[in-house]
Design a protein around this motif. Structure first.
Motif, PDB file in Angstrom:
ATOM      1  N   ILE A   1       9.466  -4.404  31.565  1.00 48.78           N
ATOM      2  CA  ILE A   1       9.925  -3.032  31.782  1.00 48.78           C
ATOM      3  C   ILE A   1      11.443  -3.032  31.925  1.00 48.78           C
ATOM      4  O   ILE A   1      11.985  -3.657  32.848  1.00 48.78           O
ATOM      5  CB  ILE A   1       9.289  -2.421  33.044  1.00 48.78           C
ATOM      6  N   LYS A   2      12.129  -2.346  31.005  1.00 47.66           N
ATOM      7  CA  LYS A   2      13.580  -2.215  31.124  1.00 47.66           C
ATOM      8  C   LYS A   2      13.904  -1.037  32.030  1.00 47.66           C
ATOM      9  O   LYS A   2      13.307   0.039  31.891  1.00 47.66           O
ATOM     10  CB  LYS A   2      14.224  -2.035  29.754  1.00 47.66           C
ATOM     11  N   PHE A   3      14.868  -1.250  32.922  1.00 47.14           N
ATOM     12  CA  PHE A   3      15.182  -0.238  33.935  1.00 47.14           C
ATOM     13  C   PHE A   3      16.697  -0.151  34.107  1.00 47.14           C
ATOM     14  O   PHE A   3      17.391  -1.171  34.066  1.00 47.14           O
ATOM     15  CB  PHE A   3      14.527  -0.622  35.267  1.00 47.14           C
ATOM     16  N   PRO A   4      17.231   1.067  34.293  1.00 44.50           N
ATOM     17  CA  PRO A   4      18.697   1.191  34.461  1.00 44.50           C
ATOM     18  C   PRO A   4      19.171   0.622  35.787  1.00 44.50           C
ATOM     19  O   PRO A   4      18.389   0.471  36.740  1.00 44.50           O
ATOM     20  CB  PRO A   4      18.921   2.708  34.406  1.00 44.50           C
ATOM     21  N   HIS A   5      20.444   0.325  35.877  1.00 41.83           N
ATOM     22  CA  HIS A   5      21.050  -0.057  37.145  1.00 41.83           C
ATOM     23  C   HIS A   5      21.443   1.211  37.902  1.00 41.83           C
ATOM     24  O   HIS A   5      21.815   2.216  37.300  1.00 41.83           O
ATOM     25  CB  HIS A   5      22.261  -0.956  36.910  1.00 41.83           C
ATOM     26  N   PHE A   6      21.381   1.147  39.215  1.00 46.16           N
ATOM     27  CA  PHE A   6      21.516   2.356  40.019  1.00 46.16           C
ATOM     28  C   PHE A   6      22.045   2.018  41.407  1.00 46.16           C
ATOM     29  O   PHE A   6      22.082   0.849  41.810  1.00 46.16           O
ATOM     30  CB  PHE A   6      20.153   3.045  40.157  1.00 46.16           C
ATOM     31  N   MET A   7      22.443   3.060  42.126  1.00 48.73           N
ATOM     32  CA  MET A   7      22.771   2.942  43.546  1.00 48.73           C
ATOM     33  C   MET A   7      21.677   3.619  44.363  1.00 48.73           C
ATOM     34  O   MET A   7      20.966   4.493  43.852  1.00 48.73           O
ATOM     35  CB  MET A   7      24.122   3.582  43.859  1.00 48.73           C
ATOM     36  N   VAL A   8      21.544   3.215  45.629  1.00 50.47           N
ATOM     37  CA  VAL A   8      20.567   3.836  46.520  1.00 50.47           C
ATOM     38  C   VAL A   8      21.296   4.689  47.544  1.00 50.47           C
ATOM     39  O   VAL A   8      22.366   4.328  48.032  1.00 50.47           O
ATOM     40  CB  VAL A   8      19.676   2.794  47.228  1.00 50.47           C
ATOM     41  N   GLY A   9      20.729   5.842  47.851  1.00 47.92           N
ATOM     42  CA  GLY A   9      21.283   6.731  48.859  1.00 47.92           C
ATOM     43  C   GLY A   9      20.171   7.345  49.676  1.00 47.92           C
ATOM     44  O   GLY A   9      18.987   7.194  49.351  1.00 47.92           O
ATOM     45  N   ASP A  10      20.523   8.051  50.727  1.00 52.32           N
ATOM     46  CA  ASP A  10      19.510   8.699  51.548  1.00 52.32           C
ATOM     47  C   ASP A  10      19.178  10.072  50.972  1.00 52.32           C
ATOM     48  O   ASP A  10      19.573  10.413  49.856  1.00 52.32           O
ATOM     49  CB  ASP A  10      19.957   8.777  53.006  1.00 52.32           C
ATOM     50  N   ALA A  11      18.461  10.885  51.756  1.00 57.00           N
ATOM     51  CA  ALA A  11      17.996  12.182  51.275  1.00 57.00           C
ATOM     52  C   ALA A  11      19.132  13.149  50.992  1.00 57.00           C
ATOM     53  O   ALA A  11      18.921  14.199  50.372  1.00 57.00           O
ATOM     54  CB  ALA A  11      17.031  12.790  52.293  1.00 57.00           C
ATOM     55  N   ALA A  12      20.363  12.831  51.438  1.00 57.69           N
ATOM     56  CA  ALA A  12      21.498  13.717  51.185  1.00 57.69           C
ATOM     57  C   ALA A  12      21.938  13.678  49.728  1.00 57.69           C
ATOM     58  O   ALA A  12      22.636  14.572  49.267  1.00 57.69           O
ATOM     59  CB  ALA A  12      22.674  13.326  52.087  1.00 57.69           C
ATOM     60  N   PHE A  13      21.513  12.647  48.996  1.00 60.40           N
ATOM     61  CA  PHE A  13      21.973  12.471  47.619  1.00 60.40           C
ATOM     62  C   PHE A  13      20.934  12.986  46.630  1.00 60.40           C
ATOM     63  O   PHE A  13      19.736  13.011  46.922  1.00 60.40           O
ATOM     64  CB  PHE A  13      22.274  10.994  47.355  1.00 60.40           C
ATOM     65  N   PRO A  14      21.394  13.372  45.446  1.00 64.28           N
ATOM     66  CA  PRO A  14      20.451  13.845  44.427  1.00 64.28           C
ATOM     67  C   PRO A  14      19.715  12.673  43.797  1.00 64.28           C
ATOM     68  O   PRO A  14      20.193  11.534  43.801  1.00 64.28           O
ATOM     69  CB  PRO A  14      21.369  14.522  43.411  1.00 64.28           C
ATOM     70  N   LEU A  15      18.551  12.941  43.269  1.00 62.08           N
ATOM     71  CA  LEU A  15      17.820  11.940  42.503  1.00 62.08           C
ATOM     72  C   LEU A  15      18.316  11.996  41.060  1.00 62.08           C
ATOM     73  O   LEU A  15      18.198  13.020  40.390  1.00 62.08           O
ATOM     74  CB  LEU A  15      16.317  12.224  42.565  1.00 62.08           C
TER      75      LEU A  15
END
Length: 405
Positions: A256-270
């Protein structure tokens, strides 16, 4: 007619004499460049009285004073000495004294008037030195210790997140905090936030080892929802795929190829580049497992901010200065955090950050040093998400559930 000319000449002479006397008076006043109280600065000022003694005989106290060892201080001074050395017809304040004063202020947050009395300088002189040294630190070290990572560095960060926090393809944890400031003149409600005080916003991301990787400082405290993230340089580059992140990569052990990303709490958009937890209470077990694993990875930025405030305590009190000067102070503390951490392992020992004992969280020692951490910003952007982002989160959730710690 002749008499009028004489009177005009006499009046001109009187005016010239008055102007000359005023100049002489000003010159007389300026002969005293330093207040009488401060004239023994070279013998009794805090720098003259304590610096060499601490440096030579009490390195532990020296480190407590400026948050770095003597060796790290010397290294920092080497970077800055040329910029901080002043030439003048009268005795100037040494580059080491300027640096020591600024680090003392950043480490403890004393008022500038208190520092003026201790260092035996004028308050305006102290304020000018702090501003100049902060600017010099940023100019000399910013491109080295707080530059945006390159593609291969993002790849290394993703590897660290997977190894240390069991979260694959993650290139950082991101969060935003309020930095309290005094009410700026003629600013209206620009800096007045929903918590009821004036602030600027510190938006930052970090790697798996509590080192800051990107930072954006200075957004108005009043900005919310669509404001901070969308208007920040970091947010724009992240959302427009201009951070030079690595190409999509396989989730470990899968095809499964998946993008790289950052993690944030509920304050950030998905978003495809930002993963946030599932909202709501009483979630299904698989979503709860995903949220807990994401929380482990996201806790890194919370600890980074905690360490930052515990070491550079100027951030714990409102900054009574112009917002532009406050920005200089804040970004200097973030830069010094990275600089000292890189050169001194004791800056952030293992027990200073949160640890996991199975599912139990063992609080790091920084929490004892910081009773009132920085306030969260609240929503950093509107939370509308594309279907692709929902599908990616579900895909990552399925992988996390099938690969327990």
């Amino acid at each position: 007619m002749f008499l009028d000319d004489i009177l005009d000449i006499l009046l001109l002479i009187v005016l010239l004499m008055h102007e000359a006397l005023t100049c002489l008076e000003n010159i007389s006043r300026r002969r005293v460049w330093v207040r009488e109280l401060y004239q023994d600065r070279d013998n009794a000022g805090l720098f003259a009285a304590t610096f060499e003694k601490m440096y030579q005989r009490d390195p532990e106290q020296f480190k407590k004073s400026v948050r770095m060892t003597c060796d790290v201080f010397d290294l920092l001074h080497q970077f800055l000495e040329q910029r901080l050395t002043k030439s003048s017809n009268r005795p100037s304040i040494s580059s080491k004294c300027r640096l020591f004063l600024t680090l003392t202020y950043l480490a403890h947050g004393d008022s500038r008037q208190t520092l003026a009395t201790a260092f035996k300088m004028g308050r305006s002189t102290v304020a000018a030195i702090i501003s100049e040294v902060c600017e010099a630190i940023w100019q000399e070290l910013g491109g080295i210790y707080l530059s945006v990572p390159k593609k291969h560095e993002w790849k290394r960060i993703a590897t660290d997140f997977n190894t240390m926090w069991n979260f694959p393809n993650c290139v950082g944890a991101v969060d935003g905090k309020h930095i309290a400031i005094s009410c700026p003149p003629n600013s209206g409600s620009l800096y007045y936030n929903y918590k009821g005080h004036y602030s600027i916003v510190l938006l930052a991301s970090c790697d798996a080892n509590y080192t800051f990787t990107t930072v954006d400082i200075g957004a108005y405290g009043s900005q919310s929802d669509g404001g901070v993230l969308w208007n920040s340089d970091v947010g724009q580059r992240l959302l427009n795929d201009k951070l030079d992140l690595p190409e999509d990569d396989y989730l470990p052990g899968t095809n499964i190829k998946f993008p790289h990303f950052m993690v944030g709490d509920a304050a950030f958009p998905l978003k495809n580049c930002i993963m946030r937890p599932y909202p709501g209470a009483s979630l299904p077990l698989d979503r709860e497992i995903f949220n807990k694993r994401l929380s482990r990875a996201r806790r890194v930025i919370e600890n980074s901010f905690g360490i930052l405030c515990a070491r550079w305590r100027v951030l714990l009190s409102p900054l009574f200065m112009h917002p532009q000067t406050a920005e200089k102070v804040v970004k200097t503390t973030v830069l010094l955090h990275n600089f000292v951490k890189f050169h001194d392992g004791s800056y952030c020992p293992a027990d200073y950050v949160d640890q996991y004992n199975g599912e139990e969280i063992v609080n790091g020692l920084w929490r004892k040093d910081v009773s009132t951490p920085l306030r969260n910003h609240g929503r950093m952007a509107c939370n509308n998400a594309a279907r692709s982002a929902f599908a990616l989160r579900d895909q990552l959730k399925d992988y996390i559930v099938s690969n327990p710690i």
